[in-house]
Design a protein around this motif. Structure first.
Motif, mmCIF file in Angstrom:
data_model
loop_
_atom_site.group_PDB
_atom_site.id
_atom_site.type_symbol
_atom_site.label_atom_id
_atom_site.label_comp_id
_atom_site.label_asym_id
_atom_site.label_seq_id
_atom_site.Cartn_x
_atom_site.Cartn_y
_atom_site.Cartn_z
ATOM 1 N N LYS A 1 113.340 60.229 132.751
ATOM 2 C CA LYS A 1 114.587 59.909 132.673
ATOM 3 C C LYS A 1 115.332 61.192 132.413
ATOM 4 O O LYS A 1 115.970 61.685 133.410
ATOM 5 N N LEU A 2 114.705 61.722 131.903
ATOM 6 C CA LEU A 2 115.102 63.553 131.165
ATOM 7 C C LEU A 2 115.414 64.217 131.722
ATOM 8 O O LEU A 2 115.932 64.979 132.644
ATOM 9 N N VAL A 3 114.229 64.295 133.110
ATOM 10 C CA VAL A 3 113.699 65.606 133.989
ATOM 11 C C VAL A 3 114.191 64.788 134.988
ATOM 12 O O VAL A 3 114.648 66.190 135.298
ATOM 13 N N MET A 4 114.667 64.086 134.981
ATOM 14 C CA MET A 4 115.125 63.140 136.784
ATOM 15 C C MET A 4 116.508 63.541 136.360
ATOM 16 O O MET A 4 117.217 63.989 137.714
ATOM 17 N N SER A 5 117.458 63.464 135.835
ATOM 18 C CA SER A 5 118.571 63.783 135.224
ATOM 19 C C SER A 5 118.518 65.368 135.008
ATOM 20 O O SER A 5 119.927 65.933 135.115
ATOM 21 N N ASN A 6 117.656 66.349 134.409
ATOM 22 C CA ASN A 6 117.947 67.715 134.285
ATOM 23 C C ASN A 6 116.629 68.279 135.013
ATOM 24 O O ASN A 6 115.894 68.785 134.980
ATOM 25 N N HIS A 7 117.061 68.342 136.203
ATOM 26 C CA HIS A 7 116.092 69.192 137.163
ATOM 27 C C HIS A 7 115.983 70.388 137.296
ATOM 28 O O HIS A 7 114.433 71.061 137.179
ATOM 29 N N ASN A 8 116.218 71.421 136.499
ATOM 30 C CA ASN A 8 116.630 72.849 135.898
ATOM 31 C C ASN A 8 115.863 72.600 134.341
ATOM 32 O O ASN A 8 115.917 74.196 133.827
ATOM 33 N N MET A 9 115.638 71.914 133.848
ATOM 34 C CA MET A 9 115.006 71.370 132.382
ATOM 35 C C MET A 9 113.930 72.728 132.248
ATOM 36 O O MET A 9 112.801 72.990 132.904
ATOM 37 N N ASP A 10 113.996 73.234 131.517
ATOM 38 C CA ASP A 10 112.665 74.310 131.280
ATOM 39 C C ASP A 10 111.635 73.980 130.403
ATOM 40 O O ASP A 10 111.948 72.597 129.402
ATOM 41 N N MET A 11 110.239 73.679 131.064
ATOM 42 C CA MET A 11 109.216 73.322 130.646
ATOM 43 C C MET A 11 109.160 73.282 128.609
ATOM 44 O O MET A 11 108.545 72.564 127.615
ATOM 45 N N LYS A 12 109.472 74.704 128.023
ATOM 46 C CA LYS A 12 109.905 75.072 126.502
ATOM 47 C C LYS A 12 110.552 73.781 126.100
ATOM 48 O O LYS A 12 110.153 73.691 125.022
ATOM 49 N N VAL A 13 111.308 72.985 126.589
ATOM 50 C CA VAL A 13 112.962 72.129 125.850
ATOM 51 C C VAL A 13 111.397 70.686 126.166
ATOM 52 O O VAL A 13 111.999 69.983 124.729
ATOM 53 N N ILE A 14 110.441 70.962 126.756
ATOM 54 C CA ILE A 14 109.355 69.500 126.956
ATOM 55 C C ILE A 14 108.626 69.408 125.532
ATOM 56 O O ILE A 14 108.704 68.754 124.968
ATOM 57 N N GLY A 15 107.982 70.911 125.977
ATOM 58 C CA GLY A 15 107.279 71.345 124.287
ATOM 59 C C GLY A 15 107.956 70.692 123.104
ATOM 60 O O GLY A 15 107.290 70.409 122.257
ATOM 61 N N ASP A 16 109.240 71.082 122.979
ATOM 62 C CA ASP A 16 109.983 70.892 122.315
ATOM 63 C C ASP A 16 110.383 69.910 121.301
ATOM 64 O O ASP A 16 109.937 69.435 120.174
ATOM 65 N N LEU A 17 110.204 68.902 122.832
ATOM 66 C CA LEU A 17 110.242 67.412 122.488
ATOM 67 C C LEU A 17 109.553 66.813 121.537
ATOM 68 O O LEU A 17 109.528 65.599 120.885
ATOM 69 N N LEU A 18 108.033 67.421 121.933
ATOM 70 C CA LEU A 18 106.617 66.209 122.286
ATOM 71 C C LEU A 18 106.156 67.198 120.437
ATOM 72 O O LEU A 18 105.892 66.167 119.864
ATOM 73 N N ARG A 19 106.812 68.099 119.706
ATOM 74 C CA ARG A 19 106.536 68.920 118.639
ATOM 75 C C ARG A 19 106.938 68.135 117.396
ATOM 76 O O ARG A 19 107.183 68.358 116.396
ATOM 77 N N GLY A 20 108.699 67.325 118.708
ATOM 78 C CA GLY A 20 109.679 66.462 116.962
ATOM 79 C C GLY A 20 110.533 68.071 116.444
ATOM 80 O O GLY A 20 111.241 67.314 116.067
#
Length: 93
Positions: free
Chosen positions: A70-89
């Protein structure tokens, strides 16, 4: 959660997990209810005494997709570093 678990038992009627950290007492045991579908936690030792684990081998692609679709679908230009940060907590989602 930030812990790395070891599957001690994992079959059709029971599941037991424990933390792999040295001296850590965290463990959980669940077994199948009479309906054959529901698992009931029978034992939970929620005493976590280890350092947080950032490299979790159990974070599979399917789990990541469910967590962040849902987060990626609502933010198509999201940088992969943001997801990495989310995964690392670093950032809570």
């Amino acid at each position: 959660m930030g812990i790395e678990l070891k599957r001690v038992k994992n079959d059709r009627v029971r599941q037991t997990y424990k933390c792999i950290g040295d001296g850590c007492g965290w463990k959980a045991h669940s077994s199948c209810m009479i309906d054959g579908v529901t698992l009931m936690t029978k034992t939970l030792v929620d005493q976590y005494e280890c350092q947080r684990v950032y490299n979790n081998k159990d974070a599979k692609v399917k789990w990541i997709v469910v967590k962040f679709e849902k987060l990626v679908m609502s933010n198509h230009n999201m940088d992969m570093k943001v997801i990495g940060d989310l995964l690392r907590g670093a950032i809570r989602c």
